[in-house]
Motif scaffolding. Structure first.
Motif, short mmCIF file in Angstrom:
data_model
loop_
_atom_site.label_atom_id
_atom_site.label_comp_id
_atom_site.label_asym_id
_atom_site.label_seq_id
_atom_site.Cartn_x
_atom_site.Cartn_y
_atom_site.Cartn_z
N CYS A 86 14.41 30.86 95.19
CA CYS A 86 12.94 32.19 95.17
C CYS A 86 11.65 31.57 94.34
O CYS A 86 10.71 31.64 95.48
N ALA A 87 11.37 30.85 93.48
CA ALA A 87 10.30 31.19 93.25
C ALA A 87 9.63 29.52 93.97
O ALA A 87 8.68 29.33 94.67
N LEU A 88 10.82 28.34 94.55
CA LEU A 88 10.37 26.98 95.05
C LEU A 88 10.22 28.05 96.30
O LEU A 88 8.74 27.28 96.71
N PHE A 152 9.85 46.75 89.38
CA PHE A 152 7.92 46.57 89.77
C PHE A 152 8.05 44.89 88.35
O PHE A 152 7.14 44.23 88.67
N GLY A 153 8.33 45.64 87.48
CA GLY A 153 8.36 44.44 86.27
C GLY A 153 8.93 43.40 86.94
O GLY A 153 8.36 42.36 85.81
N HIS A 154 9.46 43.03 87.24
CA HIS A 154 10.52 41.94 87.36
C HIS A 154 9.34 41.45 88.16
O HIS A 154 9.30 40.00 88.61
N THR A 155 8.87 41.43 89.48
CA THR A 155 7.49 41.29 90.72
C THR A 155 6.86 41.30 89.51
O THR A 155 6.00 39.74 89.57
N GLU A 156 6.52 41.82 89.13
CA GLU A 156 5.46 41.43 88.14
C GLU A 156 5.24 40.20 86.93
O GLU A 156 4.36 39.33 87.19
N GLU A 157 6.10 40.26 86.48
CA GLU A 157 6.32 39.01 84.95
C GLU A 157 6.53 37.96 86.09
O GLU A 157 6.19 36.81 86.13
N PHE A 158 7.06 37.60 87.71
CA PHE A 158 6.97 36.63 88.33
C PHE A 158 5.34 35.92 88.80
O PHE A 158 5.48 34.77 88.87
N CYS A 159 4.94 37.02 89.38
CA CYS A 159 3.43 36.70 89.42
C CYS A 159 2.67 35.94 88.32
O CYS A 159 1.81 35.46 88.24
N ALA A 160 3.43 36.88 87.12
CA ALA A 160 1.98 36.69 85.45
C ALA A 160 2.55 35.65 84.78
O ALA A 160 1.59 34.53 84.53
N LYS A 161 4.17 35.06 84.78
CA LYS A 161 4.42 33.62 84.27
C LYS A 161 4.20 32.26 84.95
O LYS A 161 4.12 31.52 84.36
N TYR A 162 4.21 33.01 86.53
CA TYR A 162 4.89 31.79 87.47
C TYR A 162 4.46 31.37 88.46
O TYR A 162 3.45 30.22 88.67
N ASP A 163 3.90 32.71 88.80
CA ASP A 163 3.28 32.46 90.07
C ASP A 163 1.60 32.21 90.24
O ASP A 163 1.28 30.97 90.60
#
Length: 190
Positions: A86-88, A152-163
């Motif tokens: 998904c990140a890719l 919410f937290g799952h998506t917030e973390e994705f953007c903060a740490k990776y995207d």
């Protein structure tokens, strides 16, 4: 000749002119072709990712490198294969529909990933806006409309740490070829 044309040119075809005219026999010919088409999806996704390499959009790196950095960061952090996938491809729609790119990626991943990862891909644009929309006169807190979501937290973390961190011209990411087996594994279909 396109991949689809090559893959389906030797297969039987129906002759109806409208669905209303179709028969059970027609659908017995059509239904098996879904697996042929699905078998081509991984190659198409890889092709779309390669095309991201031609678009910088003013960013320090091209869109492919952003996608590779996002996936590499998630992979190095121990995220599972589905999350890394998904990140890719989260921004795969950038060159097709810049203002609605999350929906394109979400449509691709939906049948193959968890509800949490689908939500993350579908809504990452609004969550990502937290980091820069105020510079464009937009509401950086637009993601708050999803505050009650269990994801919410799952998506917030994705953007903060990776995207939002994946725009570093000095970062060494894994090449696309590293992820091709993962793309093929996840998109092979049912």
């Amino acid at each position: 000749m396109t991949d689809t044309a090559k893959a389906t040119e030797t297969h039987e075809r129906t002759s109806f002119k409208s669905f209303e005219q179709s028969t059970a026999e027609d659908w017995a010919v059509i239904a098996p072709q879904l697996s042929v088409t699905q078998g081509l999806v991984a190659d198409r996704v890889i092709g779309l990712l390669r095309e991201l390499g031609e678009d910088y959009g003013g960013f320090p790196i091209n869109r492919l490198e952003h996608s590779l950095q996002t996936a590499t960061r998630a992979e190095k952090d121990g995220k599972d294969d589905e999350y890394v996938f998904c990140a890719l491809i989260h921004d795969i729609g950038d060159t097709l529909s810049p203002f609605n790119h999350p929906s394109i990626a979400a449509g691709i991943v939906k049948p193959f990933v968890s509800e949490a990862n689908h939500f993350m891909v579908k809504h990452h644009g609004e969550f990502q806006g937290y980091y820069f929309w105020h510079h464009l006169g937009m509401d950086k807190d637009a993601r708050e409309k999803f505050r009650d979501s269990e994801f919410f937290g799952h998506t917030e973390e994705f953007c903060a740490k990776y995207d939002q961190t994946a725009f570093d011209a000095d970062y060494v990411s894994n090449p696309l070829e590293h992820y091709e087996p993962l793309i093929r594994q996840i998109l092979r279909g049912a």
